[in-house]
Design an enzyme around this catalytic site. Structure first.
Site, PDB file in Angstrom:
ATOM      1  CE1 TYR A 111      -2.781  -3.032   0.286  1.00  0.00           C
ATOM      2  CE2 TYR A 111      -3.238  -2.625   2.585  1.00  0.00           C
ATOM      3  CZ  TYR A 111      -3.688  -3.581   1.241  1.00  0.00           C
ATOM      4  OH  TYR A 111      -4.334  -4.552   1.463  1.00  0.00           O
TER       5      TYR A 111
ATOM      6  CG  HIS B 245      -1.057  -8.801  -0.232  1.00  0.00           C
ATOM      7  ND1 HIS B 245      -0.374  -7.322  -0.345  1.00  0.00           N
ATOM      8  CD2 HIS B 245      -2.301  -8.690  -0.407  1.00  0.00           C
ATOM      9  CE1 HIS B 245      -1.541  -6.777  -0.256  1.00  0.00           C
ATOM     10  NE2 HIS B 245      -2.602  -7.378  -0.511  1.00  0.00           N
TER      11      HIS B 245
HETATM   12  P1  NAP Z   1     -14.039  -1.368   1.909  1.00  0.00           P
HETATM   13  O1  NAP Z   1     -13.515  -1.175   3.494  1.00  0.00           O
HETATM   14  O2  NAP Z   1     -15.050  -2.051   1.691  1.00  0.00           O
HETATM   15  O3  NAP Z   1     -14.726   0.128   1.341  1.00  0.00           O
HETATM   16  C1  NAP Z   1     -13.927   1.336   1.449  1.00  0.00           C
HETATM   17  C2  NAP Z   1     -14.583   2.527   0.890  1.00  0.00           C
HETATM   18  O4  NAP Z   1     -15.878   2.590   1.661  1.00  0.00           O
HETATM   19  C3  NAP Z   1     -13.904   3.640   1.301  1.00  0.00           C
HETATM   20  O5  NAP Z   1     -14.106   4.575  -0.024  1.00  0.00           O
HETATM   21  C4  NAP Z   1     -14.619   4.519   2.502  1.00  0.00           C
HETATM   22  O6  NAP Z   1     -14.610   5.789   2.232  1.00  0.00           O
HETATM   23  C5  NAP Z   1     -15.956   3.707   2.221  1.00  0.00           C
HETATM   24  N1  NAP Z   1     -16.600   3.752   3.414  1.00  0.00           N
HETATM   25  C6  NAP Z   1     -16.228   3.184   4.620  1.00  0.00           C
HETATM   26  N2  NAP Z   1     -16.909   2.993   5.586  1.00  0.00           N
HETATM   27  C7  NAP Z   1     -18.187   3.635   5.038  1.00  0.00           C
HETATM   28  C8  NAP Z   1     -19.345   3.807   5.783  1.00  0.00           C
HETATM   29  N3  NAP Z   1     -19.771   3.524   7.082  1.00  0.00           N
HETATM   30  N4  NAP Z   1     -20.339   4.788   4.905  1.00  0.00           N
HETATM   31  C9  NAP Z   1     -20.045   4.922   3.589  1.00  0.00           C
HETATM   32  N5  NAP Z   1     -18.926   4.628   2.994  1.00  0.00           N
HETATM   33  C10 NAP Z   1     -17.896   3.794   3.962  1.00  0.00           C
HETATM   34  O7  NAP Z   1     -12.867  -1.556   0.901  1.00  0.00           O
HETATM   35  P2  NAP Z   1     -11.219  -1.649   1.093  1.00  0.00           P
HETATM   36  O8  NAP Z   1     -10.716  -0.767   1.395  1.00  0.00           O
HETATM   37  O9  NAP Z   1     -10.978  -2.354  -0.336  1.00  0.00           O
HETATM   38  O10 NAP Z   1     -11.088  -2.951   1.920  1.00  0.00           O
HETATM   39  C11 NAP Z   1     -10.932  -2.591   3.430  1.00  0.00           C
HETATM   40  C12 NAP Z   1      -9.536  -2.871   3.599  1.00  0.00           C
HETATM   41  O11 NAP Z   1      -9.205  -4.272   3.366  1.00  0.00           O
HETATM   42  C13 NAP Z   1      -8.418  -2.337   2.781  1.00  0.00           C
HETATM   43  O12 NAP Z   1      -8.152  -0.981   3.304  1.00  0.00           O
HETATM   44  C14 NAP Z   1      -7.081  -3.283   3.191  1.00  0.00           C
HETATM   45  O13 NAP Z   1      -6.494  -3.017   4.325  1.00  0.00           O
HETATM   46  C15 NAP Z   1      -7.845  -4.626   3.085  1.00  0.00           C
HETATM   47  N6  NAP Z   1      -7.658  -5.062   1.605  1.00  0.00           N
HETATM   48  C16 NAP Z   1      -6.951  -6.242   1.345  1.00  0.00           C
HETATM   49  C17 NAP Z   1      -6.897  -7.114   0.183  1.00  0.00           C
HETATM   50  C18 NAP Z   1      -6.078  -7.959   0.165  1.00  0.00           C
HETATM   51  O14 NAP Z   1      -5.806  -8.560  -0.988  1.00  0.00           O
HETATM   52  N7  NAP Z   1      -5.679  -8.889   1.138  1.00  0.00           N
HETATM   53  C19 NAP Z   1      -7.473  -6.346  -0.722  1.00  0.00           C
HETATM   54  C20 NAP Z   1      -8.253  -5.140  -0.710  1.00  0.00           C
HETATM   55  C21 NAP Z   1      -8.330  -4.566   0.706  1.00  0.00           C
HETATM   56  P3  NAP Z   1     -13.685   7.043   2.996  1.00  0.00           P
HETATM   57  O15 NAP Z   1     -12.387   6.245   2.976  1.00  0.00           O
HETATM   58  O16 NAP Z   1     -14.035   8.161   2.114  1.00  0.00           O
HETATM   59  O17 NAP Z   1     -14.216   6.982   4.469  1.00  0.00           O
END
Ligand code: NAP
Length: 281
Positions: free
Chosen positions: A57, A115
Site C-alpha cells: 500500500y 498477500h
Molecule cells: P471497503 O472497506 O469495503 O471500502 C472502503 C470505502 O468505503 C472507502 O471509500 C470508504 O470511504 C468507504 N466507507 C467506509 N465506511 C463507510 C461508511 N460507514 N459509509 C459509507 N462509506 C464508507 O474496501 P477496501 O478498502 O478495499 O477494503 C478494506 C481493507 O481491506 C483495505 O483497506 C485493506 O486494508 C484490506 N484489503 C486487502 C486486500 C487483500 O488482497 N488482502 C484487498 C483489498 C483490501 P472513506 O475512505 O472516504 O471514508
C-alpha cells in the site's frame, strides 16, 4: 461511550476484535496524511484496535500512516501487515519484514500475511515465517486470497498448521466463500478476515440495504458491516478515511440483525449454490 468490541479467537488462542480498520489507499497523498492518521486514531479510541496494512500500500506509505496513528499506544494495537508474493522467498521474507518494521516504527508485527499465492514454493514461505516468529519479529502469520485447495495444500505442509487467518474478499456482493471456504475454515477454527466488507463503498449506496437499514435507524454501509460481523469466525476490516465513516463503522457493532433482516438480505444477495472460485481485487 465506545462499543465493546466482540472478539474471535485465533488458532493460537489469542482473542482479536471482529472489527478492525483497513488502510489501502492511505499514504498516497501527503496532503491527506494528517486526516488519515486522525481517522485511524479515532477508530482506535472507539475500540477498533486491529489495523490491517501491507508493504504494497503506497509502497510503504500506508505503513507510515499507521506508525503515526499507533505512536504512544502500540501495545494496545493488533497490527497486521502483508508481504508481497514476489518477496516470499527464504531471504525475501525477512528483508521485507525488516522494511515493514522500519516503516511501522515498531519491533514486531502481530500478524504477517502472504498477500496472495505466488510462485515461491509455499513450504519456503512457511519456513521463513516460522523463522521470523521464533525471532520475535512477528507474533503470528497467515495468508490472504487463498482458496480452499490452496488452504488444503498449506495445512498439509510442515508447520503449515500454524496459519492463523486467511484474509479474503467477502461481503454481501461476494458470498462465494460461503459454499466451501468458510465452512472449511470454521471447522478448523481458522478465522477469515473479510476485506472490502462494504464492497469499496458500493454497498453504502444499495437500495435493498437502505430499506433494511431504516428499520435500525442505521445506514446501508452499517448493515453491510453488521452482516459480515454476524458470520461466525469472521473479522471485518473496513477502510474509512472520513471520521464520520469511522464513527458509523464502530457503531455497526451495536446493530442486531433480525431473522427478517437476514431473510431479506438472502433475497437481495443470494448465497452461493455451487462452488465459485475465490475472487480477489
Ligand atoms: P471497503 O472497506 O469495503 O471500502 C472502503 C470505502 O468505503 C472507502 O471509500 C470508504 O470511504 C468507504 N466507507 C467506509 N465506511 C463507510 C461508511 N460507514 N459509509 C459509507 N462509506 C464508507 O474496501 P477496501 O478498502 O478495499 O477494503 C478494506 C481493507 O481491506 C483495505 O483497506 C485493506 O486494508 C484490506 N484489503 C486487502 C486486500 C487483500 O488482497 N488482502 C484487498 C483489498 C483490501 P472513506 O475512505 O472516504 O471514508
Amino acid at each position: 461511550m465506545p462499543s465493546m468490541i466482540r472478539t474471535t479467537t485465533l488458532p493460537a488462542g489469542e482473542a482479536v476484535p471482529v472489527l478492525g480498520q483497513g488502510t489501502w489507499k492511505m499514504g498516497e497523498d501527503a496532503r491527506r496524511h494528517a486526516d488519515e492518521v486522525e481517522a485511524l486514531k479515532l477508530g482506535l479510541d472507539l475500540g477498533m484496535k486491529l489495523i490491517d496494512t501491507a508493504e504494497m500500500y503506497a509502497s510503504g506509505g500506508a505503513e507510515e500512516v499507521v506508525a503515526d496513528a499507533i505512536a504512544g499506544c502500540r501495545d494496545e494495537v493488533f497490527l497486521v501487515s502483508k508481504v508481497l508474493p514476489s518477496n516470499a522467498s527464504r531471504t525475501g521474507v525477512p528483508a521485507a519484514c525488516e522494511k515493514s518494521l522500519r516503516h511501522l516504527r515498531t519491533d514486531r508485527i502481530d500478524l504477517y500475511l502472504l498477500h496472495w499465492p505466488g510462485s515461491v514454493p509455499l513450504a519456503e514461505t512457511v519456513e521463513a515465517f516460522e523463522a521470523l516468529r521464533k525471532a520475535g519479529k512477528i507474533r503470528h502469520w497467515g495468508v490472504s486470497n487463498f482458496d480452499t485447495h490452496e488452504m488444503e495444500e498449506l495445512v498439509s505442509l510442515p508447520d503449515g498448521g500454524y496459519v492463523q487467518t486467511n484474509q479474503i474478499l467477502y461481503n454481501l456482493s461476494q458470498r462465494g466463500p460461503e459454499f466451501d471456504l468458510a465452512p472449511w475454515s470454521r471447522q478448523r477454527g481458522i478465522p477469515l478476515m473479510a476485506y472490502s466488507p462494504v464492497d469499496q463503498g458500493v454497498l453504502a449506496r444499495n437500495a435493498s440495504l437502505e430499506a433494511i437499514a431504516a428499520r435500525h435507524y442505521a445506514t446501508a454501509a452499517q448493515v453491510a458491516l453488521a452482516w459480515v460481523m454476524a458470520q461466525d469466525g469472521v473479522i471485518a476490516i473496513p477502510k474509512a478515511g472520513k471520521q464520520e465513516h469511522v464513527r458509523q463503522n464502530a457503531a455497526a457493532l451495536d446493530i442486531k440483525l433480525t431473522p427478517e433482516d437476514f431473510a431479506d438480505l438472502d433475497r437481495a444477495f443470494p448465497p452461493p449454490t455451487r462452488k465459485q472460485g475465490l475472487q480477489m481485487i
